[in-house]
Design an enzyme around this catalytic site. Sequence first.
Site, PDB file in Angstrom:
ATOM      1  N   GLN A   1      -5.439  -1.393   9.747  1.00 44.16           N
ATOM      2  CA  GLN A   1      -4.940  -2.728   9.155  1.00 44.16           C
ATOM      3  C   GLN A   1      -5.555  -4.114   9.626  1.00 44.16           C
ATOM      4  O   GLN A   1      -5.191  -4.322  10.944  1.00 44.16           O
ATOM      5  CB  GLN A   1      -3.159  -3.493   8.765  1.00 44.16           C
ATOM      6  CG  GLN A   1      -2.940  -4.090   8.117  1.00 44.16           C
ATOM      7  CD  GLN A   1      -3.336  -4.882   6.207  1.00 44.16           C
ATOM      8  OE1 GLN A   1      -3.687  -2.870   6.145  1.00 44.16           O
ATOM      9  NE2 GLN A   1      -3.891  -5.566   5.744  1.00 44.16           N
TER      10      GLN A   1
ATOM     11  N   ASP B   1     -11.190   2.564   3.651  1.00 36.31           N
ATOM     12  CA  ASP B   1     -11.976   1.706   3.749  1.00 36.31           C
ATOM     13  C   ASP B   1     -13.096   1.310   3.758  1.00 36.31           C
ATOM     14  O   ASP B   1     -14.016   0.023   3.412  1.00 36.31           O
ATOM     15  CB  ASP B   1     -11.665   0.755   5.285  1.00 36.31           C
ATOM     16  CG  ASP B   1     -10.646  -0.472   4.940  1.00 36.31           C
ATOM     17  OD1 ASP B   1      -9.662  -1.128   3.491  1.00 36.31           O
ATOM     18  OD2 ASP B   1     -10.135  -1.269   5.291  1.00 36.31           O
TER      19      ASP B   1
ATOM     20  N   LYS C   1       0.235  -1.139   0.216  1.00 35.78           N
ATOM     21  CA  LYS C   1      -0.206  -0.109   0.329  1.00 35.78           C
ATOM     22  C   LYS C   1       0.832   1.184  -0.113  1.00 35.78           C
ATOM     23  O   LYS C   1       0.103   2.856  -1.095  1.00 35.78           O
ATOM     24  CB  LYS C   1      -0.765  -0.260   1.449  1.00 35.78           C
ATOM     25  CG  LYS C   1      -2.270  -0.757   1.374  1.00 35.78           C
ATOM     26  CD  LYS C   1      -3.576  -1.182   2.428  1.00 35.78           C
ATOM     27  CE  LYS C   1      -3.801  -1.951   2.256  1.00 35.78           C
ATOM     28  NZ  LYS C   1      -4.603  -3.139   3.303  1.00 35.78           N
TER      29      LYS C   1
END
Length: 286
Positions: free
Chosen positions: A97, A120, A53
Amino acid sequence: MANLLDGKTTAQKIQSQLREKIKTLEPQRGRPPGLAVLMVGDNPASAVYVRNKEKSCERVGIASFGQHFPADTSQEELKEAIANLNEDDRVDGILVQLPLPEHLDAVSLLYEIAPHKDADGLHPMNLGGLVRGEKGLRSCTPAGVMRLLEEYQIPLAGKRAVVLGRSILVGKPMALMLLEANCTVTVAHSRTENLEAIASEADILIAAVGRPEMVGANCIKPGAVVIDVGINRLEDANGKSRLVGDVDFQAAEPIAGYITPVPGGIGPMTVAMLLQNTVESYQKRI
């Protein structure tokens, strides 16, 4: 043999478009977009995902504000870190995460993220917007699936879609997005009876169950579009590992009309949608 849906190439195209957009927007904002990824502990797979990422951010011009916490970090410490990022004007997207160590409550931490910085797309405000059909930040993996289907101009309206899996991360938002595209949607799961029969009726089959190569030839309608969201690591007798999806690719490829590979299918699309959500939040703040 099925046509491959190349998520890697499509993701690279999206990243190129985002890079050009950032070049246009940055002079107006006086800074680049910023993404903060919070990682707790030393999960090797998570570490790889976070590095990927960060590299993707660098490629498109997004500043990374990653924070790595020890495994014994408390819930309150993480809440405080998220609160600080919510107030940080350099940060447009925040991501926790997953998975987290067992002593932490991931859901309540997601609720702490400001909805407009929810990279997200999992905050209740954003999921509620999806239910209502409003524009907003979308859950990255199902949004990546929809973008890949669009890229290959696969018609959706009126098609029978079956989603295998009902998680809040993929299954439920995936079903809502397919409904929004005028599919007729069935959600199947571990308690579903006659699973193979239901799956084999799908024009579009989405596998998101987290079980390696569970979806075999008996689950696939000839000519169907098969989207494999699963990423599972298998080891052979010599200790060598390989990545496989939830679909038995060798069995499915001769039957399906279109299929995503693992790796190189939905994984890169998920990261591309994360970057897109961050840039969208950045653009709205301008």
